[in-house]
Design an enzyme around this catalytic site. Sequence first.
Site, mmCIF file in Angstrom:
data_model
loop_
_atom_site.group_PDB
_atom_site.id
_atom_site.type_symbol
_atom_site.label_atom_id
_atom_site.label_comp_id
_atom_site.label_asym_id
_atom_site.label_seq_id
_atom_site.Cartn_x
_atom_site.Cartn_y
_atom_site.Cartn_z
ATOM 1 N N ASP A 46 -4.992 -4.230 3.276
ATOM 2 C CA ASP A 46 -3.662 -3.676 3.036
ATOM 3 C C ASP A 46 -2.715 -4.185 4.116
ATOM 4 O O ASP A 46 -2.989 -4.051 5.313
ATOM 5 C CB ASP A 46 -3.772 -2.137 3.102
ATOM 6 C CG ASP A 46 -2.472 -1.457 2.716
ATOM 7 O OD1 ASP A 46 -1.590 -2.135 2.165
ATOM 8 O OD2 ASP A 46 -2.345 -0.246 2.991
ATOM 9 N N MET A 47 -1.609 -4.771 3.715
ATOM 10 C CA MET A 47 -0.631 -5.258 4.691
ATOM 11 C C MET A 47 -0.020 -4.068 5.431
ATOM 12 O O MET A 47 0.224 -3.034 4.829
ATOM 13 C CB MET A 47 0.500 -6.021 3.993
ATOM 14 C CG MET A 47 0.043 -7.124 3.076
ATOM 15 S SD MET A 47 -0.940 -8.327 3.942
ATOM 16 C CE MET A 47 0.232 -8.856 5.153
ATOM 17 N N TYR A 51 7.089 -4.549 3.857
ATOM 18 C CA TYR A 51 8.462 -5.056 3.715
ATOM 19 C C TYR A 51 9.084 -5.295 5.098
ATOM 20 O O TYR A 51 9.861 -6.216 5.285
ATOM 21 C CB TYR A 51 9.332 -4.056 2.931
ATOM 22 C CG TYR A 51 9.052 -3.989 1.445
ATOM 23 C CD1 TYR A 51 7.895 -4.522 0.896
ATOM 24 C CD2 TYR A 51 9.963 -3.389 0.583
ATOM 25 C CE1 TYR A 51 7.645 -4.449 -0.469
ATOM 26 C CE2 TYR A 51 9.728 -3.314 -0.785
ATOM 27 C CZ TYR A 51 8.559 -3.839 -1.299
ATOM 28 O OH TYR A 51 8.328 -3.753 -2.657
ATOM 29 N N ARG A 88 7.973 4.300 13.712
ATOM 30 C CA ARG A 88 7.164 5.494 13.423
ATOM 31 C C ARG A 88 6.901 6.285 14.695
ATOM 32 O O ARG A 88 6.777 7.505 14.662
ATOM 33 C CB ARG A 88 5.831 5.105 12.764
ATOM 34 C CG ARG A 88 6.018 4.529 11.368
ATOM 35 C CD ARG A 88 4.704 4.294 10.661
ATOM 36 N NE ARG A 88 4.880 3.324 9.583
ATOM 37 C CZ ARG A 88 3.987 3.011 8.670
ATOM 38 N NH1 ARG A 88 2.813 3.590 8.672
ATOM 39 N NH2 ARG A 88 4.231 2.119 7.736
ATOM 40 N N ASP A 148 1.010 -5.549 -1.977
ATOM 41 C CA ASP A 148 0.513 -5.818 -0.615
ATOM 42 C C ASP A 148 -0.933 -5.378 -0.399
ATOM 43 O O ASP A 148 -1.345 -5.141 0.722
ATOM 44 C CB ASP A 148 1.419 -5.137 0.421
ATOM 45 C CG ASP A 148 1.240 -3.626 0.435
ATOM 46 O OD1 ASP A 148 0.856 -3.067 -0.604
ATOM 47 O OD2 ASP A 148 1.474 -3.020 1.490
ATOM 48 N N GLU A 149 -1.671 -5.260 -1.474
ATOM 49 C CA GLU A 149 -3.075 -4.816 -1.344
ATOM 50 C C GLU A 149 -4.005 -5.725 -2.129
ATOM 51 O O GLU A 149 -3.670 -6.137 -3.239
ATOM 52 C CB GLU A 149 -3.252 -3.434 -1.970
ATOM 53 C CG GLU A 149 -2.753 -2.277 -1.188
ATOM 54 C CD GLU A 149 -2.853 -1.055 -2.067
ATOM 55 O OE1 GLU A 149 -3.865 -0.336 -1.995
ATOM 56 O OE2 GLU A 149 -1.925 -0.842 -2.858
HETATM 57 N N1 DCP Z 1 7.389 0.656 -0.972
HETATM 58 C C1 DCP Z 1 8.548 1.005 -1.684
HETATM 59 N N2 DCP Z 1 8.793 2.300 -1.998
HETATM 60 C C2 DCP Z 1 7.941 3.261 -1.656
HETATM 61 C C3 DCP Z 1 6.756 2.924 -0.966
HETATM 62 C C4 DCP Z 1 6.508 1.603 -0.631
HETATM 63 O O1 DCP Z 1 9.335 0.126 -2.019
HETATM 64 N N3 DCP Z 1 8.218 4.510 -1.973
HETATM 65 C C5 DCP Z 1 7.178 -0.767 -0.599
HETATM 66 C C6 DCP Z 1 7.538 -0.971 0.846
HETATM 67 C C7 DCP Z 1 6.260 -1.089 1.559
HETATM 68 C C8 DCP Z 1 5.339 -1.685 0.514
HETATM 69 O O2 DCP Z 1 5.809 -1.148 -0.706
HETATM 70 O O3 DCP Z 1 6.346 -1.926 2.707
HETATM 71 C C9 DCP Z 1 3.899 -1.313 0.737
HETATM 72 O O4 DCP Z 1 3.761 0.086 0.715
HETATM 73 P P1 DCP Z 1 2.623 0.834 1.488
HETATM 74 O O5 DCP Z 1 2.491 2.186 0.894
HETATM 75 O O6 DCP Z 1 1.410 -0.012 1.559
HETATM 76 O O7 DCP Z 1 3.220 1.055 2.938
HETATM 77 P P2 DCP Z 1 3.571 0.010 4.067
HETATM 78 O O8 DCP Z 1 2.915 -1.299 3.833
HETATM 79 O O9 DCP Z 1 5.043 -0.023 4.259
HETATM 80 O O10 DCP Z 1 2.988 0.722 5.347
HETATM 81 P P3 DCP Z 1 1.465 0.945 5.728
HETATM 82 O O11 DCP Z 1 1.243 0.107 6.936
HETATM 83 O O12 DCP Z 1 1.376 2.392 6.041
HETATM 84 O O13 DCP Z 1 0.616 0.532 4.562
#
Ligand code: DCP
Length: 717
Positions: A46-47, A51, A88, A148-149
Amino acid sequence: MLSGWRRRNGIDTEGGKRGGREFKSSNTMPVARPKPSDDRVIAHVDMDCFYVQVEQRKQPTLRGHPTAVVQYNSWKGGGLIAVGYEARKYGVKRSMRGDEAKKVCPDIQLVQVPVARGKADLGVYRNAGSEVVSILSRKGRCERASIDEVYLDLTEAAETMLAENPPERLEAISEEALKSHVLGLHLGGASTRDCVRAWFRMSDADHRDKLLACGAIIVAELRHEVLKETEFTCSAGIAHNKMLAKLASGMNKPAQQTVVPLSSVEKLLESLPIKKMKQLGGKLGTSLQVDLGVNTVGDLLRFSEEKLQECYGINTGTWLWNISRGICGEEVEGRLLPKSHGSGKTFRGPQALKTVSSVQKWLNELCEELSERLLCDLEQNKRIAHTLTLHASAYKLNDSESLKKFPSKSCPLRYGIAKIQEDALKLFHAGLREYIGIYHVRSKECQHEWAITGLSVSASKIVGIPSGTHSIMKYFHNLNQTSMTTSNDICTKDAAFLSPSGLHLADPQIDTYEDEARTGREMPTLYPVADETEVCKDPLSSRKYANNLDPIFFRTKEQRDGLTEDIRLSCSGSENGLVSEPTQSKMDFLGPGLKSEKQKKKFEKEKGNSSILRFFHSPDAYSFPEHACLKTFQESGASSSGNLLQENKQPTAGTTCSLGRNDAWSYKRDEIDPTVLNELPPEIQAEVRGWLHPQKRAKTVKKGSSIVHYFLSKADL
Ligand code: DCP
């Protein structure tokens, strides 16, 4: 009193099934009893704050600074959709608005999501995700699960490593691997790093643990390669199945990996809150809490499989029984490409759409994007989608039952922007009729009876076209004929029945799948919203919970493109000129001459790559201009067969020939790339060559094999 999930899915208080049939629901898990799976090595990667990382790579000055990505709307600073780890630390959360984030972290940099067609344009993130996938797929079967997964099946690679180069024989184990978190590892006074090293090198360990150790070393290497080649960090979980790997990848973030040895599974699940489990964040999880008093996954162990089946149906019951024991037989699908494409948008608060014309306007935009992405998919991957689905969320004004869901509707997908737009609108009307009732639709007052808070169109059932252009042509020919039969009387069906498992939502792939899964990100509202504040409060939880609630969340980003549409020079290029600049399209070689040196160069460059797809790329090339095409062929005598023919009146060399729409179909014969003809079926090739070079023209062409016949459905001939 039944909880919502059980009531809606036909489960009565005694746990029986209502109506004498097994219910199908969005939460029905498509499970057969899984095969024993504890000798596999599965990773979930998982990235980290994806974004944000993409934006930081675009603007390196943002690196190291608290950063968040906000949705494009400006209300209270926009909704945060991704929060970097630096931010965060200050307590910034995805549920906040930009203004709120600034209060808790005044230095935060808020970056706007790119916008196109009045909505978020996620192309840059999608492409970045693809870069990562291409690296992660180097060592085993790879399934792109969302933007991203990724899931990886590393069983073979781990077995090979164990046989040829086991960890105990490695001179050194990489630092990245040594930083792994191995669940259930007893430190016994030693440093974590030493314990992990010892665990990796344990020669007398259980074979399955040794495989996991190899898997962890491989994943650490892959993560390192991702970092080196893309500058992105990612986190990973390594376990014996997908469920456990996914669970583990989120346990230690960012840029870390967690290993789940078999011996640690029971303990891990024992205290895991039920709602943390994938698929249980929504109504099913709530039902388990409310109806069965289950708070942790371990609590499920109290119930027999039969009891769970009685309560939730055969599949879901078995699935619950399995997950409580850490069993998951789901395979990693070898799939690097999306299963579907979608495009969607939410219309919050006062932006809710209340007239058909405003819905149509937005549907047109969404369909255009969808069409464009389908075209990219076709061109790059030679894949074609079969089903168009419209999802909407709505509420009824002045109606206490306004929680009624707007039904999702599907129909066969016809390529071409205009066709997709037309069909999407028909699907909308079909849904609306059902939503508010035929009587109301007809009544004049209906204009103010409903409001649409989310719209999405998606293209699914995407399959590869068998190799060989002849097949492609056949494929489209057939497709077109199908389209013809359905175009006037669109046959809609509930989207729910598209998947073999009953519902899209029933498919656990869907909610994690790629771009479409993140569809919800553009449409974070489930239910009618009168209060924008309410809606915007928690886009994350909305999205996550939506996985169990509303199909619209799964499909925002699919799309279909249109073979008939004008296209851009590059699928991933600018948003300009989709319909306005046909002469800049890749169809320039069929266009009215090359306008500039630059264009000429481009043409020269592209000439060798000419493809029949270009033919379709031209405006209205395939679906629409049948009649125009027919007419001009007749006029020019271009075809030599059937009753369409006239005598040889082929254009002479160097003259401009119109095949229909003058702007896009005129061409100079000499400018046609001959290689494109090779992609036509032989009989058509002969005809077209003859038409281009009258002196070499084939004398006979089989009746019914003319290019006109080829492109037209029987109905039109
Ligand atoms: N995303 C979005 N709207 C949301 C949740 C996520 O557009 N309500 C987009 C932005 C995130 C991407 O999807 O960067 C991936 O979501 P993740 O849930 O995997 O969260 P992140 O990658 O941002 O953070 P983490 O490191 O916790 O996985």
